[in-house]
Motif scaffolding. Structure first.
Motif, mmCIF file in Angstrom:
data_model
loop_
_atom_site.group_PDB
_atom_site.id
_atom_site.type_symbol
_atom_site.label_atom_id
_atom_site.label_comp_id
_atom_site.label_asym_id
_atom_site.label_seq_id
_atom_site.Cartn_x
_atom_site.Cartn_y
_atom_site.Cartn_z
ATOM 1 N N SER A 232 37.324 -50.541 -24.868
ATOM 2 C CA SER A 232 37.970 -51.216 -23.742
ATOM 3 C C SER A 232 37.165 -51.029 -22.460
ATOM 4 N N GLU A 233 37.280 -52.007 -21.567
ATOM 5 C CA GLU A 233 36.539 -51.994 -20.313
ATOM 6 C C GLU A 233 37.432 -52.503 -19.189
ATOM 7 N N VAL A 234 37.113 -52.108 -17.961
ATOM 8 C CA VAL A 234 37.815 -52.600 -16.776
ATOM 9 C C VAL A 234 36.821 -53.283 -15.852
ATOM 10 N N ILE A 235 37.137 -54.506 -15.455
ATOM 11 C CA ILE A 235 36.381 -55.227 -14.439
ATOM 12 C C ILE A 235 37.210 -55.204 -13.156
ATOM 13 N N LEU A 236 36.717 -54.506 -12.139
ATOM 14 C CA LEU A 236 37.414 -54.423 -10.864
ATOM 15 C C LEU A 236 36.850 -55.490 -9.925
ATOM 16 N N PHE A 237 37.721 -56.337 -9.396
ATOM 17 C CA PHE A 237 37.269 -57.387 -8.487
ATOM 18 C C PHE A 237 37.953 -57.235 -7.129
ATOM 19 N N LYS A 238 37.357 -57.849 -6.126
ATOM 20 C CA LYS A 238 37.928 -57.818 -4.770
ATOM 21 C C LYS A 238 38.963 -58.923 -4.650
ATOM 22 N N GLY A 239 40.232 -58.534 -4.606
ATOM 23 C CA GLY A 239 41.281 -59.535 -4.510
ATOM 24 C C GLY A 239 42.625 -58.974 -4.922
ATOM 25 N N GLY A 240 43.621 -59.842 -4.883
ATOM 26 C CA GLY A 240 44.984 -59.452 -5.188
ATOM 27 C C GLY A 240 45.413 -59.849 -6.587
ATOM 28 N N HIS A 241 46.713 -59.954 -6.761
ATOM 29 C CA HIS A 241 47.311 -60.204 -8.064
ATOM 30 C C HIS A 241 46.888 -61.563 -8.613
ATOM 31 N N LEU A 242 46.265 -61.558 -9.792
ATOM 32 C CA LEU A 242 45.834 -62.763 -10.506
ATOM 33 C C LEU A 242 44.850 -63.613 -9.705
ATOM 34 N N GLN A 243 43.999 -62.970 -8.931
ATOM 35 C CA GLN A 243 42.971 -63.698 -8.187
ATOM 36 C C GLN A 243 41.580 -63.522 -8.801
ATOM 37 N N GLY A 244 41.534 -63.003 -10.025
ATOM 38 C CA GLY A 244 40.256 -62.700 -10.645
ATOM 39 C C GLY A 244 39.394 -63.917 -10.914
ATOM 40 N N PHE A 245 40.001 -64.989 -11.389
ATOM 41 C CA PHE A 245 39.226 -66.181 -11.730
ATOM 42 C C PHE A 245 38.530 -66.730 -10.490
ATOM 43 N N GLN A 246 39.253 -66.747 -9.395
ATOM 44 C CA GLN A 246 38.675 -67.220 -8.139
ATOM 45 C C GLN A 246 37.637 -66.238 -7.605
ATOM 46 N N ALA A 247 37.958 -64.947 -7.624
ATOM 47 C CA ALA A 247 37.061 -63.944 -7.056
ATOM 48 C C ALA A 247 35.752 -63.839 -7.823
ATOM 49 N N LEU A 248 35.807 -64.118 -9.124
ATOM 50 C CA LEU A 248 34.627 -63.969 -9.972
ATOM 51 C C LEU A 248 34.005 -65.328 -10.292
ATOM 52 N N SER A 249 34.038 -66.215 -9.349
ATOM 53 C CA SER A 249 33.389 -67.522 -9.489
ATOM 54 C C SER A 249 31.964 -67.432 -8.977
ATOM 55 N N ASN A 250 31.169 -68.428 -9.333
ATOM 56 C CA ASN A 250 29.798 -68.511 -8.840
ATOM 57 C C ASN A 250 29.377 -69.962 -8.856
#
Length: 271
Positions: A232-250
Protein backbone atom coordinates in the motif's frame (compact mmCIF):
# COMPACT_ATOMS: atom_id res chain seq x y z
CA UNK A 1 -7.14 34.98 8.93
CA UNK A 2 -5.47 31.57 8.57
CA UNK A 3 -7.81 30.08 11.18
CA UNK A 4 -10.81 31.51 9.35
CA UNK A 5 -9.67 30.02 6.04
CA UNK A 6 -9.09 26.66 7.69
CA UNK A 7 -12.59 26.70 9.15
CA UNK A 8 -14.07 27.77 5.80
CA UNK A 9 -12.37 24.86 4.07
CA UNK A 10 -13.61 22.47 6.73
CA UNK A 11 -17.12 23.89 6.38
CA UNK A 12 -17.12 23.42 2.63
CA UNK A 13 -16.02 19.81 2.90
CA UNK A 14 -18.52 19.01 5.62
CA UNK A 15 -21.52 20.52 3.83
CA UNK A 16 -21.22 17.94 1.07
CA UNK A 17 -20.65 15.12 3.55
CA UNK A 18 -24.28 14.13 3.86
CA UNK A 19 -26.58 11.77 1.99
CA UNK A 20 -28.00 13.78 -0.89
CA UNK A 21 -29.25 11.48 -3.67
CA UNK A 22 -30.15 13.16 -6.97
CA UNK A 23 -32.24 11.37 -9.59
CA UNK A 24 -31.52 13.50 -12.67
CA UNK A 25 -28.36 12.92 -14.67
CA UNK A 26 -26.18 15.90 -15.58
CA UNK A 27 -23.88 14.04 -17.98
CA UNK A 28 -23.81 10.77 -19.88
CA UNK A 29 -21.10 8.56 -21.43
CA UNK A 30 -23.06 8.67 -24.67
CA UNK A 31 -21.78 12.23 -25.04
CA UNK A 32 -18.23 10.89 -25.41
CA UNK A 33 -16.24 9.09 -28.11
CA UNK A 34 -16.01 5.91 -26.06
CA UNK A 35 -18.08 2.77 -26.33
CA UNK A 36 -20.32 2.14 -23.34
CA UNK A 37 -23.06 -0.21 -22.17
CA UNK A 38 -25.98 0.56 -19.89
CA UNK A 39 -26.79 -2.51 -17.79
CA UNK A 40 -29.00 -3.37 -14.85
CA UNK A 41 -27.44 -5.21 -11.91
CA UNK A 42 -29.58 -7.04 -9.35
CA UNK A 43 -28.56 -7.11 -5.67
CA UNK A 44 -29.01 -10.10 -3.41
CA UNK A 45 -31.99 -8.38 -1.77
CA UNK A 46 -33.57 -7.78 -5.21
CA UNK A 47 -32.80 -4.10 -5.82
CA UNK A 48 -32.12 -3.04 -9.40
CA UNK A 49 -29.06 -0.85 -9.92
CA UNK A 50 -28.33 1.26 -13.00
CA UNK A 51 -24.79 0.84 -14.30
CA UNK A 52 -22.70 2.28 -17.11
CA UNK A 53 -19.67 0.37 -18.32
CA UNK A 54 -17.28 2.52 -20.34
CA UNK A 55 -14.61 0.90 -22.51
CA UNK A 56 -11.27 2.25 -23.73
CA UNK A 57 -10.35 2.26 -27.39
CA UNK A 58 -8.98 -1.06 -28.58
CA UNK A 59 -5.50 0.29 -29.33
CA UNK A 60 -5.05 1.66 -25.79
CA UNK A 61 -6.81 -1.08 -23.79
CA UNK A 62 -4.68 -2.13 -20.79
CA UNK A 63 -7.14 -4.86 -19.77
CA UNK A 64 -7.56 -3.32 -16.34
CA UNK A 65 -10.98 -2.90 -14.73
CA UNK A 66 -12.02 -0.37 -12.09
CA UNK A 67 -15.37 -0.10 -10.29
CA UNK A 68 -16.23 3.43 -9.18
CA UNK A 69 -17.83 3.65 -5.72
CA UNK A 70 -18.57 7.36 -5.27
CA UNK A 71 -19.48 9.23 -2.11
CA UNK A 72 -22.75 10.32 -0.59
CA UNK A 73 -24.34 12.86 -2.92
CA UNK A 74 -25.41 13.38 -6.52
CA UNK A 75 -25.22 10.30 -8.72
CA UNK A 76 -22.74 8.62 -11.04
CA UNK A 77 -23.23 11.18 -13.81
CA UNK A 78 -21.36 13.77 -11.75
CA UNK A 79 -18.16 11.73 -12.18
CA UNK A 80 -18.42 11.05 -15.92
CA UNK A 81 -15.76 13.62 -16.90
CA UNK A 82 -13.20 12.18 -14.49
CA UNK A 83 -14.03 8.61 -15.53
CA UNK A 84 -13.56 9.45 -19.21
CA UNK A 85 -10.03 10.65 -18.47
CA UNK A 86 -9.29 7.30 -16.81
CA UNK A 87 -10.87 5.37 -19.69
CA UNK A 88 -8.76 7.40 -22.10
CA UNK A 89 -5.66 5.95 -20.45
CA UNK A 90 -6.71 2.35 -21.10
CA UNK A 91 -9.02 1.36 -18.24
CA UNK A 92 -12.49 -0.15 -18.40
CA UNK A 93 -14.57 1.60 -15.73
CA UNK A 94 -17.79 0.23 -14.26
CA UNK A 95 -19.96 3.01 -12.87
CA UNK A 96 -23.16 2.44 -10.91
CA UNK A 97 -25.72 4.21 -8.76
CA UNK A 98 -26.58 3.10 -5.26
CA UNK A 99 -30.22 2.34 -4.58
CA UNK A 100 -32.15 5.60 -4.30
CA UNK A 101 -29.62 7.45 -6.48
CA UNK A 102 -29.92 8.25 -10.18
CA UNK A 103 -32.01 5.71 -12.10
CA UNK A 104 -31.41 2.87 -9.65
CA UNK A 105 -34.44 1.51 -7.82
CA UNK A 106 -36.03 3.83 -5.28
CA UNK A 107 -34.91 3.58 -1.66
CA UNK A 108 -35.84 5.85 1.24
CA UNK A 109 -32.78 7.82 2.30
CA UNK A 110 -32.80 9.83 5.52
CA UNK A 111 -30.36 12.74 5.35
CA UNK A 112 -29.43 12.51 9.04
CA UNK A 113 -27.92 9.02 8.55
CA UNK A 114 -24.23 9.00 7.69
CA UNK A 115 -24.49 5.87 5.54
CA UNK A 116 -26.56 2.72 4.98
CA UNK A 117 -25.36 -0.88 5.08
CA UNK A 118 -27.46 -1.47 1.98
CA UNK A 119 -24.94 0.51 -0.08
CA UNK A 120 -22.35 -2.17 0.74
CA UNK A 121 -24.78 -4.72 -0.69
CA UNK A 122 -24.97 -2.60 -3.83
CA UNK A 123 -21.20 -2.56 -4.22
CA UNK A 124 -21.12 -6.31 -3.56
CA UNK A 125 -23.54 -6.91 -6.44
CA UNK A 126 -21.44 -4.79 -8.79
CA UNK A 127 -18.20 -6.52 -7.79
CA UNK A 128 -19.80 -9.94 -8.35
CA UNK A 129 -21.10 -8.84 -11.75
CA UNK A 130 -17.74 -7.40 -12.75
CA UNK A 131 -15.83 -10.49 -11.63
CA UNK A 132 -18.11 -12.71 -13.71
CA UNK A 133 -17.86 -10.47 -16.75
CA UNK A 134 -14.17 -9.50 -16.94
CA UNK A 135 -11.13 -11.76 -16.80
CA UNK A 136 -8.88 -9.09 -15.29
CA UNK A 137 -7.71 -7.85 -11.92
CA UNK A 138 -10.68 -6.09 -10.32
CA UNK A 139 -10.05 -2.82 -8.51
CA UNK A 140 -12.45 -0.59 -6.61
CA UNK A 141 -11.96 3.17 -6.94
CA UNK A 142 -13.66 4.45 -3.80
CA UNK A 143 -14.30 8.09 -2.92
CA UNK A 144 -15.15 9.40 0.54
CA UNK A 145 -18.14 7.40 1.86
CA UNK A 146 -17.46 4.84 -0.84
CA UNK A 147 -14.35 3.85 1.13
CA UNK A 148 -16.61 2.63 3.95
CA UNK A 149 -18.47 0.28 1.60
CA UNK A 150 -15.22 -0.89 0.01
CA UNK A 151 -13.74 -1.61 3.44
CA UNK A 152 -16.81 -3.44 4.73
CA UNK A 153 -17.10 -5.47 1.54
CA UNK A 154 -13.55 -6.76 1.40
CA UNK A 155 -13.94 -9.09 4.41
CA UNK A 156 -17.04 -10.58 2.71
CA UNK A 157 -15.99 -10.60 -0.93
CA UNK A 158 -12.32 -10.07 -1.74
CA UNK A 159 -11.24 -8.09 -4.79
CA UNK A 160 -7.74 -7.36 -6.07
CA UNK A 161 -6.86 -3.78 -5.15
CA UNK A 162 -8.32 -0.53 -3.88
CA UNK A 163 -7.86 3.08 -4.94
CA UNK A 164 -9.13 5.22 -2.04
CA UNK A 165 -9.51 8.99 -1.82
CA UNK A 166 -10.91 10.67 1.28
CA UNK A 167 -10.48 7.44 3.23
CA UNK A 168 -12.73 7.02 6.26
CA UNK A 169 -10.73 5.49 9.09
CA UNK A 170 -13.42 5.97 11.73
CA UNK A 171 -17.08 6.80 10.93
CA UNK A 172 -17.67 7.94 14.53
CA UNK A 173 -14.99 10.60 14.11
CA UNK A 174 -16.78 11.94 11.04
CA UNK A 175 -20.00 12.27 13.03
CA UNK A 176 -18.12 14.09 15.81
CA UNK A 177 -16.46 16.53 13.40
CA UNK A 178 -19.75 17.38 11.69
CA UNK A 179 -21.43 17.91 15.07
CA UNK A 180 -18.60 20.09 16.39
CA UNK A 181 -18.29 22.40 13.41
CA UNK A 182 -21.80 22.39 11.95
CA UNK A 183 -23.87 21.51 15.03
CA UNK A 184 -25.54 18.83 12.95
CA UNK A 185 -26.53 15.46 14.41
CA UNK A 186 -25.83 12.44 12.21
CA UNK A 187 -26.57 8.85 13.14
CA UNK A 188 -24.71 5.66 12.29
CA UNK A 189 -26.01 2.19 11.44
CA UNK A 190 -25.52 -0.49 14.11
CA UNK A 191 -22.87 -2.13 11.95
CA UNK A 192 -20.56 0.84 12.51
CA UNK A 193 -19.50 -0.76 15.80
CA UNK A 194 -17.83 -3.48 13.68
CA UNK A 195 -16.11 -1.11 11.28
CA UNK A 196 -12.79 -1.31 13.11
CA UNK A 197 -12.84 -5.10 12.69
CA UNK A 198 -13.58 -4.77 8.97
CA UNK A 199 -10.75 -2.23 8.69
CA UNK A 200 -8.32 -4.63 10.37
CA UNK A 201 -9.06 -7.14 7.58
CA UNK A 202 -8.38 -4.68 4.76
CA UNK A 203 -5.23 -6.55 3.77
CA UNK A 204 -5.23 -5.92 0.03
CA UNK A 205 -2.95 -3.40 -1.73
CA UNK A 206 -4.38 0.13 -1.42
CA UNK A 207 -3.35 3.36 -3.10
CA UNK A 208 -4.53 6.21 -0.87
CA UNK A 209 -4.97 9.78 -2.12
CA UNK A 210 -5.06 12.19 0.84
CA UNK A 211 -5.47 15.96 0.88
CA UNK A 212 -3.21 17.87 3.24
CA UNK A 213 -6.10 20.29 3.97
CA UNK A 214 -8.85 17.68 4.24
CA UNK A 215 -10.67 18.66 7.44
CA UNK A 216 -12.90 15.60 7.51
CA UNK A 217 -10.97 12.51 6.41
CA UNK A 218 -7.46 13.33 7.46
CA UNK A 219 -4.26 11.95 5.89
CA UNK A 220 -3.56 10.24 9.23
CA UNK A 221 -6.45 7.85 8.52
CA UNK A 222 -4.79 6.81 5.28
CA UNK A 223 -1.33 6.46 6.83
CA UNK A 224 -2.68 4.26 9.63
CA UNK A 225 -4.45 1.92 7.20
CA UNK A 226 -1.43 1.81 4.89
CA UNK A 227 0.44 -0.56 7.19
CA UNK A 228 -2.11 -3.35 6.72
CA UNK A 229 -0.39 -4.28 3.44
CA UNK A 230 3.25 -3.61 2.60
CA UNK A 231 2.30 -2.87 -1.01
CA UNK A 232 0.00 0.00 0.00
CA UNK A 233 1.04 3.59 -0.69
CA UNK A 234 -0.15 7.10 0.18
CA UNK A 235 -0.13 10.00 -2.27
CA UNK A 236 -0.37 13.27 -0.35
CA UNK A 237 -1.63 16.21 -2.41
CA UNK A 238 -2.18 19.90 -1.67
CA UNK A 239 -5.91 20.33 -1.32
CA UNK A 240 -9.08 19.46 0.53
CA UNK A 241 -11.63 16.68 0.52
CA UNK A 242 -11.84 14.89 -2.86
CA UNK A 243 -9.73 17.50 -4.65
CA UNK A 244 -7.05 15.04 -5.72
CA UNK A 245 -8.03 14.75 -9.37
CA UNK A 246 -7.88 18.50 -9.79
CA UNK A 247 -4.74 18.97 -7.68
CA UNK A 248 -2.85 16.25 -9.55
CA UNK A 249 -3.60 17.52 -13.05
CA UNK A 250 -1.00 18.54 -15.59
CA UNK A 251 -1.25 18.30 -19.37
CA UNK A 252 -4.74 16.87 -19.02
CA UNK A 253 -7.24 16.72 -16.17
CA UNK A 254 -6.10 14.24 -13.53
CA UNK A 255 -2.89 13.28 -15.36
CA UNK A 256 -0.68 12.70 -12.31
CA UNK A 257 -3.58 11.05 -10.46
CA UNK A 258 -4.06 8.50 -13.24
CA UNK A 259 -0.33 8.01 -13.70
CA UNK A 260 -0.07 7.23 -9.98
CA UNK A 261 -2.79 4.59 -10.34
CA UNK A 262 -1.00 2.99 -13.30
CA UNK A 263 2.40 3.00 -11.58
CA UNK A 264 0.86 1.50 -8.45
CA UNK A 265 -0.83 -1.23 -10.50
CA UNK A 266 2.39 -2.10 -12.32
CA UNK A 267 4.44 -2.25 -9.11
CA UNK A 268 1.78 -4.27 -7.31
CA UNK A 269 1.22 -6.86 -10.01
CA UNK A 270 4.74 -6.72 -11.49
CA UNK A 271 3.71 -5.87 -15.04
Amino acid sequence: MRNFLSFLLLFLTCTVYALEPIKEYVDHPGNSEYKFEAVEILTEDAYKLKSWIIFPKEESDLHRTLILAYGDNGNMSYLVRQVLEVVGQGYTVVMFDYRGFGESQDFVVEKDVLYYDEFTLDLKAVVNYTKARFDTKIGVWALSMGTIYATELYSQLPYDYLIAEGFVGNPKKVVEVVHKHLERELTLPESSSKYELALSKLSLPVLFFAGDRDGLTSPEDSYRAKYLNEKSEVILFKGGHLQGFQALSNEYHGQRYIEAISSFYERTFKE
